[in-house]
Design a protein around this motif. Structure first.
Motif, PDB file in Angstrom:
ATOM      1  N   UNK A   1       1.252  -1.252   0.038  1.00 39.69           N
ATOM      2  CA  UNK A   1      -0.400  -0.141  -0.476  1.00 39.69           C
ATOM      3  C   UNK A   1       0.640   1.130  -0.053  1.00 39.69           C
ATOM      4  N   UNK A   2       0.332   2.152   0.828  1.00 42.34           N
ATOM      5  CA  UNK A   2       1.924   3.521   0.976  1.00 42.34           C
ATOM      6  C   UNK A   2       2.490   3.714   1.439  1.00 42.34           C
ATOM      7  N   UNK A   3       3.376   2.204   1.781  1.00 39.57           N
ATOM      8  CA  UNK A   3       5.138   1.413   1.680  1.00 39.57           C
ATOM      9  C   UNK A   3       5.511   1.569   0.508  1.00 39.57           C
ATOM     10  N   UNK A   4       4.812   1.263  -0.079  1.00 29.02           N
ATOM     11  CA  UNK A   4       4.776   0.651  -1.661  1.00 29.02           C
ATOM     12  C   UNK A   4       6.310   1.775  -2.525  1.00 29.02           C
ATOM     13  N   UNK A   5       5.594   2.998  -1.706  1.00 29.80           N
ATOM     14  CA  UNK A   5       6.617   4.427  -2.675  1.00 29.80           C
ATOM     15  C   UNK A   5       7.666   5.138  -1.793  1.00 29.80           C
ATOM     16  N   UNK A   6       7.516   4.017  -1.013  1.00 27.72           N
ATOM     17  CA  UNK A   6       8.901   3.764   0.063  1.00 27.72           C
ATOM     18  C   UNK A   6      10.452   2.861  -0.417  1.00 27.72           C
ATOM     19  N   UNK A   7       9.416   1.753  -0.943  1.00 25.29           N
ATOM     20  CA  UNK A   7      10.518   1.357  -1.970  1.00 25.29           C
ATOM     21  C   UNK A   7      11.577   1.257  -2.489  1.00 25.29           C
ATOM     22  N   UNK A   8      13.213   0.970  -2.349  1.00 27.40           N
ATOM     23  CA  UNK A   8      13.735   1.492  -3.115  1.00 27.40           C
ATOM     24  C   UNK A   8      14.264   1.415  -4.983  1.00 27.40           C
ATOM     25  N   UNK A   9      12.750   0.749  -5.441  1.00 28.36           N
ATOM     26  CA  UNK A   9      12.639   0.017  -6.622  1.00 28.36           C
ATOM     27  C   UNK A   9      12.115   1.447  -7.166  1.00 28.36           C
ATOM     28  N   UNK A  10      11.245   1.863  -6.412  1.00 33.05           N
ATOM     29  CA  UNK A  10      11.192   3.386  -6.932  1.00 33.05           C
ATOM     30  C   UNK A  10      11.699   4.334  -6.722  1.00 33.05           C
ATOM     31  N   UNK A  11      11.568   5.181  -7.974  1.00 32.84           N
ATOM     32  CA  UNK A  11      12.857   6.138  -7.618  1.00 32.84           C
ATOM     33  C   UNK A  11      12.493   6.889  -8.102  1.00 32.84           C
ATOM     34  N   UNK A  12      10.737   7.506  -8.970  1.00 32.09           N
ATOM     35  CA  UNK A  12      10.687   8.287  -9.392  1.00 32.09           C
ATOM     36  C   UNK A  12       8.556   8.244  -9.111  1.00 32.09           C
TER      37      UNK A  12
END
Length: 272
Positions: free
Chosen positions: A133-144
């Motif tokens: 959920x929200x924490x997906x945006x903090x994943x290192x794979x998400x750079x943009x």
């Protein structure tokens, strides 16, 4: 005799002139009726309003010419006399301000839908959006992370508000990239220029994006995206403009909006 002939010629000239004038008036009326209805619409309506426009054309024979973009940019253009008949905004603010500036038809302001926002990621992403959920945006794979520009796009403002309420805005702000409108923000994620986006539900469930992952952001984390439309004062066919706005607000129009992820203004949930 001569006077009689002169009188006859005079009346004949008047009759011909009257016929020509009537023909010219009828031609201009016909041109107004057959001219396309010029609609400026927020980018979140890209699919829903095309569908509704086709239904309207089929029922009335009146062509609808749709132009999509950011609500704020349209607002600025309409203040300067941009040639549109109807404006469908992604918020209430811009149409209300046009009404206050006496740039709309009296009493034409109408709330037609309530929008929703989601986090969207491509199907091939290694991030499990449903689980994180929200924490997906903090994943290192998400750079943009793509969002619409909050300076002139209501969906961008909703995205920023939701991030702040979730306590994530400061953490993800360096990752944010801004689309000119919500459609461009979605394109950034589709093209791989961003790994995630906060976009309109109506775009996330469109044919081009429905294979991706989406997580609907809880509605209590941002102000309702109430969307309104107005008929412009300089509309070339005011009757057709009012009729189209009435069609969008009809049961048929509202059902179509529901299939594209919008809630109807009385608060009903989207039906998909």
């Amino acid at each position: 005799m001569r006077s009689l002939k002169h009188t006859r010629r005079h009346f004949q000239s008047l009759a011909v002139g009257a016929l020509l004038f009537a023909f010219a008036c009828a031609t201009r009326a016909q041109q107004r009726h057959t001219a396309p209805l010029r609609v400026a619409a927020a980018a979140d309506l890209q699919f829903a309003l095309k569908d509704i426009g086709q239904q309207y054309e089929h029922q009335t024979g009146h062509k609808v010419e749709l132009t999509f973009g950011s609500s704020g940019n349209f607002f600025a253009q309409l203040q300067n006399g941009a040639p549109f008949d109807v404006f469908f905004s992604a918020d209430m603010q811009y149409p209300t301000r046009l009404q206050q500036a006496n740039l709309t038809e009296p009493n034409s302001l109408a709330k037609y839908a309530v929008g929703r926002i989601v986090i969207w990621m491509p199907a091939g992403s290694n991030v499990d959006l449903a689980a994180q959920k929200w924490n997906a945006l903090l994943d290192s794979a998400v750079q943009k992370i793509a969002i619409a520009n909050p300076e002139h796009a209501p969906y961008g403002r909703a995205a920023v508000e939701a991030l702040k309420r979730a306590g994530l805005y400061d953490d993800v702000q360096p990752k944010l990239v801004y689309g000119e409108n919500i459609s461009q923000a979605a394109q950034f994620v589709q093209s791989g220029n961003a790994q995630a986006g906060i976009i309109a539900l109506s775009l996330a469930i469109s044919p081009a994006m429905k294979s991706g992952q989406l997580w609907e952001i809880p509605v209590d984390q941002y102000a309702p995206i109430e969307q309104a439309a107005v008929v412009l004062r300089n509309a070339q066919d005011k009757d057709a403009a009012h009729q189209f706005l009435k069609f969008v607000s009809s049961d048929a129009g509202q059902r179509t909006l529901g299939t594209y992820g919008f809630a109807i203004p009385n608060g009903a949930a989207p039906s998909r």
